[in-house]
Write a protein that holds these residues in place. Structure first.
Motif, PDB file in Angstrom:
ATOM      1  N   ASN A 340       0.863  -1.180   0.000  1.00 30.79           N
ATOM      2  CA  ASN A 340       0.000   0.000   0.000  1.00 30.79           C
ATOM      3  C   ASN A 340       0.904   1.236   0.000  1.00 30.79           C
ATOM      4  O   ASN A 340       1.582   1.522   0.990  1.00 30.79           O
ATOM      5  CB  ASN A 340      -0.918   0.004   1.221  1.00 30.79           C
ATOM      6  N   SER A 342       0.238   4.433  -0.041  1.00 26.46           N
ATOM      7  CA  SER A 342      -0.154   5.582   0.781  1.00 26.46           C
ATOM      8  C   SER A 342       0.132   5.350   2.259  1.00 26.46           C
ATOM      9  O   SER A 342       0.424   6.303   2.989  1.00 26.46           O
ATOM     10  CB  SER A 342      -1.639   5.897   0.579  1.00 26.46           C
ATOM     11  N   THR A 343       0.062   4.103   2.713  1.00 23.09           N
ATOM     12  CA  THR A 343       0.298   3.813   4.142  1.00 23.09           C
ATOM     13  C   THR A 343       1.707   3.307   4.408  1.00 23.09           C
ATOM     14  O   THR A 343       2.124   3.201   5.554  1.00 23.09           O
ATOM     15  CB  THR A 343      -0.708   2.766   4.651  1.00 23.09           C
ATOM     16  N   GLN A 345       2.678   0.270   3.651  1.00 20.00           N
ATOM     17  CA  GLN A 345       2.621  -1.169   3.884  1.00 20.00           C
ATOM     18  C   GLN A 345       3.377  -1.900   2.774  1.00 20.00           C
ATOM     19  O   GLN A 345       3.135  -1.692   1.596  1.00 20.00           O
ATOM     20  CB  GLN A 345       1.168  -1.649   3.921  1.00 20.00           C
TER      21      GLN A 345
END
Length: 785
Positions: A340, A342-343, A345
């Motif tokens: 991910n 944006s996060t 991850q």
């Protein structure tokens, strides 16, 4: 008959008189372990010879005159011997001493003939056999070895391909013994992993655009030089076995490697034969999680078969046949879990059978026949060779992309060629020495990228490349070296009619429709010029300046598969012509060697792969480019048992979007991470407290680079991600238990750095957003006999 007999008597008398005025010096060259083949022995640089495959040499010198003898070879200290006037034939055996940090190497690729590296007016890096063995004790991946050892080389992504891992911001030509493994038609960016390092004598890296090998060498070249026998015995061998795995979470991470080599000399024949097999276990990151399986080198089976046979019909001739087969396929037990962006991850994997065929190098065959003769006419040397390469690479499955379904592509390459290279001495006296090198290269390269199911994504491109060239080398008063050359590239590429594949987006919507494209012939013709000046008089300051041009027909396959028009003559397939300017110097003071170079590389038309967030596709953008940077290296022998080394490299580049010849306008843009690597620092400490013990500590530091803004979704576009700095340390130890038996220990990422490799950061693709490998260990043993 009455006239012939006096003439014969006169010639015979003159011949005997001439030989009576010369003295023969002969013997062998060796190090502490064995005799050394192909060592150069010269007398005042006016006469040269090379030791044969047994290490033996002979040459003639004037009777009664003092003799200054010089012997040198890659990885050994230069030996200078002065002999008083000799009055009879003399036996002289030479023993060379290894040199850990030496720049007095012989480099083949820079001028296509053996030459002292100090006479090259360009930046050249040699990775000798000893450093290769040290790196292999830690990790045998060539893309990682090059990133650690070569300034200006982009960081390794620790994967099966080398996307973004270029040389000074431009693609390089990768070769095995001078035979190209790259294709400018379809740069699949997988060519660094073309051979196993166990069969390499050294790696030569020439930086900056070069016309010496022509098409494809816009950023320089990497030449993998394969082994030659290092013994005069009829039969010798070496067996190597190692185990490797993760120290963070060892379960299922253990892998192994075995290599068997035989070599020797029988009469006028010499041979090397080698087989290597490696299987890696699961790659774990610093947290012990499985590294994302997209092109991971975890769970990979690698094979390499190598054979080289040499024959010397006479002392000044050599015929050589080489064959190498390399395969490296990932047989993973994990399916991808996307990261991910944006996060933050990371991408990882879960147990499950991946779709499609195993990814990696399915096969890479290389067959190379060469013939060399030292003197044919006017002291001209000749090298003629022919080669054949056939390769197939397998890429990952793209889900739902092609015609609304899945697709897995293959990169096929079928290459054959022949080359003729001659060198003629033009002038030689105490003031000037000049040589002319000239020849002709021919290449036929067929490249395509179909899908596994037979659908055509990139049609077959059939390239014919004919290139005559000439290079002049002039040495004035021994220390001023001037080189200049010209090469003409004539390229013809045949493309058949084809039909594009419909490309789908989310929900099956059509991004690019399927339509027919008319093929045809693409023709190119251009002259490439190079010139360089080097001055070696002063050890404290030995400067050089150079100008060289590089040529590449760009990645035509990428343009064809993304066609938006119905005919190839409407697609921008113009070639890339690069002008490379460089200046630098070398300083030697006692046990310190320091080098510095700065460069600028420009092209009126470049090629940049940019991401389109609207379609989630990568497209090509073409505009003028300027790349610039500098490199620093230092090596210091603190004491005979302790050597230090360090380097720093910086590269930057911009695009002239409005094409006005300037690069500082508001609309002009930096080149993205796929082209420009973040700054890199390396360091090495080598300690040998005992003759049988070698210890090495390596450091590689990747700096930060942030040139782009985040998009409306709060993340960076593909290829534009910001790179955050990280630091990696590794260790290699080698201990000789007894003669011929050695154990090695390698530890990678000693401090278990938890990081995203540079490519994962700038690529900004969820499937490739994987962490780097955590602490791993490699324990090996080798037996020589």
């Amino acid at each position: 008959m009455k006239r012939i007999l006096p003439l014969f008597f006169f010639l015979a008398t003159a011949f005997l008189k001439l030989n009576a005025q010369n003295i023969k010096i002969q013997g062998f060259v060796a190090d502490q372990n064995s005799k050394l083949p192909y060592v150069t022995i010269s007398v005042k640089e006016s006469q040269k010879t090379v030791s044969d495959a047994n290490g033996h040499y002979s040459l003639f010198v004037p009777k009664g005159s003092p003799v200054n003898l010089k012997a040198y070879a890659v990885g050994y200290k230069v030996q200078n011997i002065t002999l008083n006037g000799l009055d009879r034939d003399t036996l002289l055996n030479l023993i060379l001493q290894p040199e850990a940090n030496t720049l007095d190497n012989v480099v083949i690729s820079a001028t296509r003939r053996p030459e002292d590296i100090r006479n090259i007016a360009a930046s050249v890096t040699i990775v000798p056999r000893k450093k290769l063995e040290m790196e292999m004790a830690i990790n045998p991946d060539l893309s990682t070895i090059l990133a650690n050892q070569v300034p200006g080389f982009a960081p390794s992504a620790q994967t099966g391909n080398n996307v973004g891992q270029n040389l000074r911001g431009r693609p390089m030509l990768v070769m095995i013994d001078g035979v190209s493994q790259s294709s400018p038609l379809r740069n699949a960016e997988v060519d660094l992993r073309s051979v196993d390092p166990s069969v390499l004598q050294q790696i030569e890296v020439v930086k900056g655009a070069t016309a010496i090998y022509g098409n494809g060498a816009a950023g320089g070249l990497v030449n993998y030089v394969t082994l030659v026998p290092d013994t005069a015995a009829r039969f010798a061998g070496k067996t190597q076995v190692s185990l490797n795995g993760s120290l963070v979470k060892p379960k299922n991470s253990v892998g192994g490697r075995i290599s068997q080599m035989f070599y020797g000399k029988v009469g006028k024949f010499d041979y090397v034969a080698s087989g290597t097999y490696e299987q890696t276990g699961e790659y774990k990151d610093a947290k012990g999680d499985v590294v994302g399986p997209n092109y991971s080198l975890g769970e990979t089976d690698t094979y390499n078969a190598f054979a080289k046979i040499g024959y010397q019909p006479a002392k000044n001739q050599r015929i050589q046949l080489m064959y190498n087969l390399f395969s490296s396929l990932q047989n993973s037990n994990f399916t991808l879990v996307n990261g991910n962006l944006s996060t933050g991850q990371k991408a990882t994997g879960v147990l499950g059978k991946p779709l499609g065929k195993p990814t990696g190098v399915d096969y890479n065959h290389n067959l190379h026949l060469s013939y060399k003769i030292d003197s044919i006419f006017l002291n001209t040397s000749l090298t003629a060779d022919a080669y054949y390469e056939k390769r197939q690479d397998v890429f990952y499955v793209s889900l739902g992309r092609f015609d609304g379904g899945d697709g897995q592509s293959l990169a096929n390459n079928d290459k054959k060629g022949a080359r003729l290279f001659l060198q003629t001495p033009l002038l030689e006296n105490e003031f000037v020495k000049a040589n002319l090198s000239y020849g002709l290269d021919f290449l036929r390269d067929k490249t395509s990228q179909p899908l596994v199911d037979g659908r055509v994504w990139v049609p077959e491109m059939d390239m014919s490349n004919l290139a005559p060239f000439a290079q002049a080398d002039v040495r004035i008063l021994k220390d001023l070296i001037f080189k200049t050359g010209l090469r003409y590239e004539r390229v013809n590429i045949k493309v058949a009619d084809y039909r594009t594949l419909r490309i789908s987006g989310a929900g099956g919507t059509t991004i690019t429709p399927s339509f027919d494209v008319k093929g045809g012939n693409l023709k190119y013709g251009t002259y490439l010029f190079n010139a360089g000046l080097k001055y070696n008089k002063l050890a404290l300051f030995s400067p050089f300046v150079s100008f060289s041009q590089g040529f590449s027909v760009m990645d035509i396959g990428l343009a064809l598969r993304d066609a938006k028009v119905n005919s190839i003559d409407k697609i921008n397939t113009d070639a890339v012509l690069v002008n490379n300017y460089e200046a630098g110097f070398e300083t030697r003071y006692q046990d310190l060697t320091f080098t510095a170079s700065a460069y600028t590389s420009t092209s009126k038309l470049g090629i940049e792969v940019v991401y389109d967030p609207a379609t989630d596709l990568f497209n090509t953008a073409r505009s003028p480019e300027k790349i610039y940077g500098f490199e620093l290296t230092a090596a210091y022998n603190l004491m005979p048992s302790l050597q230090l080394g360090a380097s720093y490299s910086y590269t930057e580049g911009k695009r002239d979007i409005n094409n006005n010849g300037k690069y500082n306008d508001p609309e002009d843009m930096y080149l993205n991470g796929r082209r420009i690597a973040a700054p890199k620092v390396t360091g090495t400490v080598t300690y040998s407290p005992l003759k049988v013990l070698d210890l090495t500590l390596n450091y590689t530091g990747i700096g930060s680079r942030n040139r782009f803004q985040k998009n409306a979704n709060g993340i960076y576009n593909g290829n534009e991600g910001a790179v955050k700095a990280y630091n990696l340390f590794s260790f290699a130890g080698s201990y000789q238990i007894q003669k011929g038996t050695r154990i090695t220990l390698g530890v990678d990422n000693i401090f278990n750095e938890d990081y995203f490799p540079a490519r994962a950061q700038w690529f900004m693709q969820p499937g490739f957003y994987s962490k780097g490998r955590g602490t791993s260990v490699n324990l090996g043993i080798s037996l020589s006999y």
